[in-house]
Motif scaffolding. Structure first.
Motif, PDB file in Angstrom:
ATOM      1  N   THR A 177    -118.946  41.835  51.897  1.00  0.00           N
ATOM      2  CA  THR A 177    -118.490  43.207  51.606  1.00  0.00           C
ATOM      3  C   THR A 177    -119.043  44.169  52.655  1.00  0.00           C
ATOM      4  O   THR A 177    -119.783  45.113  52.372  1.00  0.00           O
ATOM      5  CB  THR A 177    -118.918  43.659  50.194  1.00  0.00           C
ATOM      6  OG1 THR A 177    -118.695  42.602  49.258  1.00  0.00           O
ATOM      7  CG2 THR A 177    -118.127  44.883  49.754  1.00  0.00           C
ATOM      8  N   ARG A 203    -120.688  52.584  52.793  1.00  0.00           N
ATOM      9  CA  ARG A 203    -121.286  52.925  51.488  1.00  0.00           C
ATOM     10  C   ARG A 203    -120.297  52.791  50.347  1.00  0.00           C
ATOM     11  O   ARG A 203    -120.678  52.438  49.223  1.00  0.00           O
ATOM     12  CB  ARG A 203    -121.836  54.358  51.527  1.00  0.00           C
ATOM     13  CG  ARG A 203    -123.068  54.533  52.403  1.00  0.00           C
ATOM     14  CD  ARG A 203    -123.772  55.844  52.096  1.00  0.00           C
ATOM     15  NE  ARG A 203    -122.907  56.998  52.296  1.00  0.00           N
ATOM     16  CZ  ARG A 203    -122.854  57.702  53.421  1.00  0.00           C
ATOM     17  NH1 ARG A 203    -123.606  57.345  54.454  1.00  0.00           N
ATOM     18  NH2 ARG A 203    -122.059  58.747  53.523  1.00  0.00           N
ATOM     19  N   ASN A 204    -119.027  53.049  50.604  1.00  0.00           N
ATOM     20  CA  ASN A 204    -118.017  53.055  49.538  1.00  0.00           C
ATOM     21  C   ASN A 204    -117.181  51.782  49.482  1.00  0.00           C
ATOM     22  O   ASN A 204    -116.188  51.721  48.764  1.00  0.00           O
ATOM     23  CB  ASN A 204    -117.076  54.253  49.725  1.00  0.00           C
ATOM     24  CG  ASN A 204    -117.810  55.572  49.641  1.00  0.00           C
ATOM     25  OD1 ASN A 204    -118.761  55.702  48.881  1.00  0.00           O
ATOM     26  ND2 ASN A 204    -117.381  56.547  50.427  1.00  0.00           N
ATOM     27  N   ASN A 206    -117.501  48.745  48.266  1.00  0.00           N
ATOM     28  CA  ASN A 206    -117.335  48.009  47.004  1.00  0.00           C
ATOM     29  C   ASN A 206    -116.217  48.585  46.152  1.00  0.00           C
ATOM     30  O   ASN A 206    -115.543  47.858  45.417  1.00  0.00           O
ATOM     31  CB  ASN A 206    -118.643  48.019  46.214  1.00  0.00           C
ATOM     32  CG  ASN A 206    -119.583  46.914  46.652  1.00  0.00           C
ATOM     33  OD1 ASN A 206    -119.218  45.752  46.685  1.00  0.00           O
ATOM     34  ND2 ASN A 206    -120.798  47.289  47.027  1.00  0.00           N
ATOM     35  N   GLN A 207    -116.011  49.900  46.233  1.00  0.00           N
ATOM     36  CA  GLN A 207    -114.996  50.550  45.416  1.00  0.00           C
ATOM     37  C   GLN A 207    -113.612  50.529  46.070  1.00  0.00           C
ATOM     38  O   GLN A 207    -112.595  50.375  45.380  1.00  0.00           O
ATOM     39  CB  GLN A 207    -115.385  52.016  45.136  1.00  0.00           C
ATOM     40  CG  GLN A 207    -116.564  52.205  44.194  1.00  0.00           C
ATOM     41  CD  GLN A 207    -117.891  51.860  44.845  1.00  0.00           C
ATOM     42  OE1 GLN A 207    -118.133  52.217  46.003  1.00  0.00           O
ATOM     43  NE2 GLN A 207    -118.750  51.149  44.115  1.00  0.00           N
ATOM     44  N   ILE A 208    -113.562  50.668  47.399  1.00  0.00           N
ATOM     45  CA  ILE A 208    -112.257  50.847  48.043  1.00  0.00           C
ATOM     46  C   ILE A 208    -111.688  49.582  48.685  1.00  0.00           C
ATOM     47  O   ILE A 208    -110.472  49.476  48.884  1.00  0.00           O
ATOM     48  CB  ILE A 208    -112.327  51.962  49.105  1.00  0.00           C
ATOM     49  CG1 ILE A 208    -113.350  51.626  50.188  1.00  0.00           C
ATOM     50  CG2 ILE A 208    -112.645  53.292  48.461  1.00  0.00           C
ATOM     51  CD1 ILE A 208    -113.439  52.678  51.276  1.00  0.00           C
ATOM     52  N   PRO A 210    -111.288  46.510  47.399  1.00  0.00           N
ATOM     53  CA  PRO A 210    -110.311  45.807  46.558  1.00  0.00           C
ATOM     54  C   PRO A 210    -108.909  46.393  46.643  1.00  0.00           C
ATOM     55  O   PRO A 210    -107.915  45.651  46.587  1.00  0.00           O
ATOM     56  CB  PRO A 210    -110.898  45.961  45.149  1.00  0.00           C
ATOM     57  CG  PRO A 210    -112.376  46.066  45.370  1.00  0.00           C
ATOM     58  CD  PRO A 210    -112.504  46.868  46.633  1.00  0.00           C
ATOM     59  N   GLU A 211    -108.772  47.710  46.820  1.00  0.00           N
ATOM     60  CA  GLU A 211    -107.454  48.315  46.938  1.00  0.00           C
ATOM     61  C   GLU A 211    -106.757  47.847  48.211  1.00  0.00           C
ATOM     62  O   GLU A 211    -105.559  47.559  48.216  1.00  0.00           O
ATOM     63  CB  GLU A 211    -107.578  49.839  46.930  1.00  0.00           C
ATOM     64  CG  GLU A 211    -108.205  50.406  45.657  1.00  0.00           C
ATOM     65  CD  GLU A 211    -108.404  51.906  45.758  1.00  0.00           C
ATOM     66  OE1 GLU A 211    -107.789  52.532  46.648  1.00  0.00           O
ATOM     67  OE2 GLU A 211    -109.184  52.456  44.955  1.00  0.00           O
ATOM     68  N   VAL A 348    -107.979  53.886  53.620  1.00  0.00           N
ATOM     69  CA  VAL A 348    -109.327  53.340  53.466  1.00  0.00           C
ATOM     70  C   VAL A 348    -110.186  53.669  54.691  1.00  0.00           C
ATOM     71  O   VAL A 348    -111.335  54.107  54.572  1.00  0.00           O
ATOM     72  CB  VAL A 348    -109.264  51.810  53.240  1.00  0.00           C
ATOM     73  CG1 VAL A 348    -110.644  51.191  53.405  1.00  0.00           C
ATOM     74  CG2 VAL A 348    -108.708  51.508  51.854  1.00  0.00           C
TER      75      VAL A 348
END
Length: 403
Positions: A177, A203-204, A206-208, A210-211, A348
């Motif tokens: 990741t 930093r982000n 993990n959240q973005i 997967p999209e 992203v």
């Protein structure tokens, strides 16, 4: 004499010889920058121009071949000061040439007259040994083995007459990741290469991430489309769409019944030698263990392309340049899934038009991707002068940065 006249008459001059030789009433010498004599003419001597059959002038075909070699060396990450040395060592079987490296560079000069990037672009061909369902469900997820390269390329640009090419590559690693960026600039033969880690994006992730991964699951395994730039003034400007945007998914190739045909000959010979030794020794091993030994004998960390989506820009006809500089291919409108994947990647990463990333001005503010690059105070780079007006497609040699 001709150089004296050149300042007085706005006209090109050439020397036409009607005899086999010509006589100089006054002698002269020509020296290089360090004072070494390059040529010397004695007063009253007669000189004849002859063809150097060992080193004839380079043809357009030969220059194009040399350009391909230079691009390959740049793509492979060859140190800048080694590029032409390697190219010189590879030319003898294809170009009749006894020149040393410096003479070869001089003969090459600015390269082939037709340098459209699409002539040099070699698309990666995805391998199909992994099924679409396995790729989607097991690899294009957090913790999977897939790695994704996203390329943005601004090529064949000569604002003011000088080359100004830019390639940016983001590599996303599902297993860790993580993301790393690379930026390559060729400005008027001045090459620079920078690696960076986009701080905010990291930093982000993990959240973005997967999209982004989900948007790749519905596109064909190997596809092309185009983008019509209907607003740019001409293709040499910075306020344009990217010449080329490409998404390539890589996977480590393990030895399996469905993948073994894709391995190079040397790996197949290694496996065959192992099997023959087992046969001669009459050793019986479990199939599972043999599979593990196979993957020990061949490089399992060699990442290969398994999916590719490429979009290149076509200039509109709103300006004369757009009509004169047609793309080499016709318009291919993107499908819904292609457009969704490309748009998700842009969102992203935070990528904008060329001038919004390159800091080239034109009244545009930096895009989020450029602002993110500035946050990385640890970014590293290398620089070099006097390389050709060429731009590598960049990292299309798949495993180079994954070893």
């Amino acid at each position: 004499l001709l150089s004296d006249l050149d300042d007085q008459i706005d006209k090109s001059w050439y020397l036409g010889l009607r005899k086999t030789g010509f006589n100089w009433s006054n002698g002269f010498t020509e020296e290089d920058d360090v004072g070494q004599i390059l040529a010397a003419v004695e007063p009253g001597g007669t000189y004849t121009i002859v063809m150097n059959n060992e080193n004839p002038p380079l043809s357009e075909k030969s220059k194009f071949y040399l350009a391909q070699l230079v691009i390959e060396e740049l793509q492979q990450g060859t140190p800048f000061n080694q590029v032409w040395l390697n190219v010189h060592g590879r030319t003898h079987s294809n170009i009749r040439c006894n020149r040393n490296t410096e003479q070869l560079i001089e003969a090459y000069d600015t390269g082939p007259s037709k340098s459209n990037w699409q002539l040099f672009y070699k698309p990666l061909i995805p391998e199909n040994w992994i099924s679409q369902s396995s790729l989607n469900d097991k690899e294009l997820v957090l913790g999977g083995k897939a790695r994704i390269d996203v390329y943005y390329r601004a090529l064949d640009r000569y604002p003011g007459g000088n080359a100004d090419f830019l390639t940016v590559c983001y590599t996303f690693d599902c297993a860790t990741t993580s993301v790393v960026g690379r930026e390559y600039l060729n400005g008027d033969g001045y090459h620079s290469f920078v690696t960076f880690r986009p701080e905010k994006l990291s930093r982000n992730l993990n959240q973005i991430l997967p999209e982004l991964l989900n948007s790749l699951k519905d596109i064909p395994r190997n596809s092309e489309c185009t983008l019509l730039d209907s607003t740019s003034r001409d293709s040499d400007e910075y306020d344009t769409e990217w010449s080329s945007q490409e998404i390539v998914v890589f996977m480590p190739r393990c030895w399996t019944p469905s993948s073994h045909t894709f391995f190079p000959s040397k790996d197949k010979i290694t496996i065959l030698t192992f099997l023959l030794s087992l046969e001669r020794s009459s050793i019986k091993l479990p199939t599972v263990l043999i599979g593990l030994i196979f993957n020990f004998l061949v490089p399992v960390d060699y990442y290969v392309p398994v999916m590719r989506l490429h979009r290149h820009c076509i200039m509109g006809e709103q300006w004369d340049y757009g009509r004169k500089r047609k793309s080499m291919t016709t318009e291919i409108k993107p499908s819904t899934s292609q457009l969704q994947a490309l748009s998700e990647v842009d969102k992203v990463i935070g990528m904008g038009r060329v001038n919004e990333f390159s800091d080239a001005g034109d009244g545009a503010r930096p895009c989020p991707a450029r602002l993110d690059v500035r946050l990385d105070v640890t970014r590293k780079g290398t620089e070099a002068f006097d390389l050709p007006y060429l731009q590598p497609m960049y990292f299309n040699t798949a495993a180079l940065h994954f070893k």
